[in-house]
Design a protein around this motif. Structure first.
Motif, PDB file in Angstrom:
ATOM      1  N   VAL A  61     -29.069  -5.088 -17.470  1.00 10.29           N
ATOM      2  CA  VAL A  61     -30.530  -4.949 -17.525  1.00 10.29           C
ATOM      3  C   VAL A  61     -31.025  -4.281 -16.243  1.00 10.29           C
ATOM      4  CG1 VAL A  61     -32.709  -6.221 -17.565  1.00 10.29           C
ATOM      5  CG2 VAL A  61     -30.867  -6.848 -19.147  1.00 10.29           C
ATOM      6  N   TRP A  62     -30.511  -4.707 -15.100  1.00 11.63           N
ATOM      7  CA  TRP A  62     -30.904  -4.125 -13.810  1.00 11.63           C
ATOM      8  C   TRP A  62     -30.587  -2.632 -13.768  1.00 11.63           C
ATOM      9  CZ3 TRP A  62     -27.444  -2.708  -9.644  1.00 11.63           C
ATOM     10  CH2 TRP A  62     -28.093  -2.451  -8.427  1.00 11.63           C
ATOM     11  N   VAL A  63     -29.371  -2.281 -14.169  1.00  8.82           N
ATOM     12  CA  VAL A  63     -28.974  -0.872 -14.183  1.00  8.82           C
ATOM     13  C   VAL A  63     -29.815  -0.094 -15.189  1.00  8.82           C
ATOM     14  CG1 VAL A  63     -27.099   0.702 -14.809  1.00  8.82           C
ATOM     15  CG2 VAL A  63     -26.633  -1.266 -13.348  1.00  8.82           C
ATOM     16  N   GLY A  64     -30.081  -0.691 -16.343  1.00 12.67           N
ATOM     17  CA  GLY A  64     -30.889  -0.016 -17.356  1.00 12.67           C
ATOM     18  C   GLY A  64     -32.294   0.272 -16.871  1.00 12.67           C
ATOM     19  N   ILE A  65     -32.913  -0.717 -16.242  1.00 13.55           N
ATOM     20  CA  ILE A  65     -34.254  -0.507 -15.679  1.00 13.55           C
ATOM     21  C   ILE A  65     -34.203   0.596 -14.636  1.00 13.55           C
ATOM     22  CG2 ILE A  65     -36.088  -1.529 -14.249  1.00 13.55           C
ATOM     23  CD1 ILE A  65     -35.353  -4.244 -15.609  1.00 13.55           C
ATOM     24  N   GLY A  66     -33.200   0.540 -13.779  1.00 10.64           N
ATOM     25  CA  GLY A  66     -33.068   1.557 -12.739  1.00 10.64           C
ATOM     26  C   GLY A  66     -32.824   2.947 -13.301  1.00 10.64           C
ATOM     27  N   ALA A  67     -31.934   3.046 -14.277  1.00 11.01           N
ATOM     28  CA  ALA A  67     -31.597   4.354 -14.836  1.00 11.01           C
ATOM     29  C   ALA A  67     -32.761   4.956 -15.610  1.00 11.01           C
ATOM     30  CB  ALA A  67     -30.369   4.229 -15.743  1.00 11.01           C
ATOM     31  N   VAL A  68     -33.328   4.188 -16.508  1.00  8.32           N
ATOM     32  CA  VAL A  68     -34.433   4.700 -17.319  1.00  8.32           C
ATOM     33  C   VAL A  68     -35.667   4.931 -16.450  1.00  8.32           C
ATOM     34  CG1 VAL A  68     -35.997   4.163 -19.237  1.00  8.32           C
ATOM     35  CG2 VAL A  68     -33.547   3.710 -19.455  1.00  8.32           C
ATOM     36  N   GLY A  69     -35.954   3.977 -15.572  1.00  4.28           N
ATOM     37  CA  GLY A  69     -37.120   4.121 -14.699  1.00  4.28           C
ATOM     38  C   GLY A  69     -36.998   5.307 -13.756  1.00  4.28           C
ATOM     39  N   PRO A  84     -35.921  16.602 -25.582  1.00  3.12           N
ATOM     40  CA  PRO A  84     -35.812  15.553 -26.604  1.00  3.12           C
ATOM     41  C   PRO A  84     -34.481  14.811 -26.542  1.00  3.12           C
ATOM     42  CG  PRO A  84     -36.775  17.524 -27.558  1.00  3.12           C
ATOM     43  CD  PRO A  84     -36.324  17.892 -26.160  1.00  3.12           C
ATOM     44  N   LEU A  85     -33.401  15.523 -26.251  1.00  2.00           N
ATOM     45  CA  LEU A  85     -32.095  14.858 -26.165  1.00  2.00           C
ATOM     46  C   LEU A  85     -32.047  13.887 -24.987  1.00  2.00           C
ATOM     47  CD1 LEU A  85     -29.245  14.465 -27.193  1.00  2.00           C
ATOM     48  CD2 LEU A  85     -28.543  16.466 -25.862  1.00  2.00           C
ATOM     49  N   LYS A  86     -32.600  14.298 -23.842  1.00  2.00           N
ATOM     50  CA  LYS A  86     -32.612  13.411 -22.676  1.00  2.00           C
ATOM     51  C   LYS A  86     -33.436  12.156 -22.965  1.00  2.00           C
ATOM     52  CE  LYS A  86     -32.685  14.987 -18.371  1.00  2.00           C
ATOM     53  NZ  LYS A  86     -33.164  15.566 -17.084  1.00  2.00           N
ATOM     54  N   ILE A  87     -34.578  12.330 -23.603  1.00  2.00           N
ATOM     55  CA  ILE A  87     -35.427  11.188 -23.931  1.00  2.00           C
ATOM     56  C   ILE A  87     -34.746  10.289 -24.960  1.00  2.00           C
ATOM     57  CG2 ILE A  87     -37.637  10.527 -24.975  1.00  2.00           C
ATOM     58  CD1 ILE A  87     -38.762  13.102 -23.527  1.00  2.00           C
ATOM     59  N   ALA A  88     -34.063  10.871 -25.928  1.00  2.00           N
ATOM     60  CA  ALA A  88     -33.324  10.083 -26.915  1.00  2.00           C
ATOM     61  C   ALA A  88     -32.196   9.292 -26.240  1.00  2.00           C
ATOM     62  CB  ALA A  88     -32.763  10.984 -28.010  1.00  2.00           C
ATOM     63  N   ALA A  89     -31.516   9.911 -25.281  1.00  2.00           N
ATOM     64  CA  ALA A  89     -30.446   9.217 -24.563  1.00  2.00           C
ATOM     65  C   ALA A  89     -30.997   8.040 -23.764  1.00  2.00           C
ATOM     66  CB  ALA A  89     -29.706  10.192 -23.645  1.00  2.00           C
ATOM     67  N   VAL A  95     -32.243   0.530 -25.910  1.00  7.31           N
ATOM     68  CA  VAL A  95     -31.780  -0.230 -27.073  1.00  7.31           C
ATOM     69  C   VAL A  95     -30.529  -1.036 -26.712  1.00  7.31           C
ATOM     70  CG1 VAL A  95     -30.767  -0.010 -29.389  1.00  7.31           C
ATOM     71  CG2 VAL A  95     -32.818   1.278 -28.783  1.00  7.31           C
ATOM     72  N   GLY A  96     -29.620  -0.439 -25.970  1.00  7.16           N
ATOM     73  CA  GLY A  96     -28.413  -1.149 -25.566  1.00  7.16           C
ATOM     74  C   GLY A  96     -28.701  -2.339 -24.671  1.00  7.16           C
ATOM     75  N   VAL A  97     -29.587  -2.157 -23.726  1.00 10.09           N
ATOM     76  CA  VAL A  97     -29.938  -3.254 -22.814  1.00 10.09           C
ATOM     77  C   VAL A  97     -30.642  -4.374 -23.569  1.00 10.09           C
ATOM     78  CG1 VAL A  97     -31.428  -3.860 -20.864  1.00 10.09           C
ATOM     79  CG2 VAL A  97     -29.948  -1.864 -20.724  1.00 10.09           C
ATOM     80  N   VAL A  98     -31.563  -4.018 -24.461  1.00 10.30           N
ATOM     81  CA  VAL A  98     -32.243  -5.039 -25.264  1.00 10.30           C
ATOM     82  C   VAL A  98     -31.222  -5.778 -26.127  1.00 10.30           C
ATOM     83  CG1 VAL A  98     -33.893  -5.387 -27.153  1.00 10.30           C
ATOM     84  CG2 VAL A  98     -34.491  -3.924 -25.229  1.00 10.30           C
ATOM     85  N   GLY A  99     -30.287  -5.036 -26.715  1.00 16.69           N
ATOM     86  CA  GLY A  99     -29.251  -5.673 -27.528  1.00 16.69           C
ATOM     87  C   GLY A  99     -28.405  -6.648 -26.735  1.00 16.69           C
TER      88      GLY A  99
END
Length: 107
Positions: A61-69, A84-89, A95-99
């Motif tokens: 979760v920490w890495v996900g927040i950092g990467a997306v943010g 669009p591809l970067k935003i989809a990625a 989705v992975g972090v939420v899962g």
């Protein structure tokens, strides 16, 4: 409370990355100092959260927040390329972090 610490740590990680970019290779004083402050704050808050949370989920979760943010802030602040591809990625990361979180990672 522990998840709030992870959230705050992730936001500090974003600030850390943006400060690192602004420091121009740690050659500009104030952004370099803010990088150090945000790094210590981010790791410190994460370490406190890990007293109560599973390391795998909390770290993801920490890495996900950092990467997306950081990617989103880079697009907005530094005008990094957006596609669009970067935003989809980035959406896949969310989705992975939420899962992972829904799969159970807290005590």
């Amino acid at each position: 409370m522990a998840w709030f610490l992870v959230l705050a740590a992730g936001l500090f990680e974003v600030a850390m990355a943006l400060s690192l970019k602004a420091s121009k290779g740690l050659s500009v004083l104030w952004p370099s100092l803010s990088f150090l402050f945000f790094a210590v704050a981010s790791f410190g808050l994460l370490s406190l959260a890990l007293k109560r949370l599973d390391v795998a989920t909390a770290y993801a979760v920490w890495v996900g927040i950092g990467a997306v943010g950081t990617a989103a802030a880079g697009m907005l602040v530094f005008h990094d390329a957006a596609s669009p591809l970067k935003i989809a990625a980035l959406a896949c990361i969310v989705v992975g972090v939420v899962g992972l979180n829904l799969a159970g990672g807290g005590h």
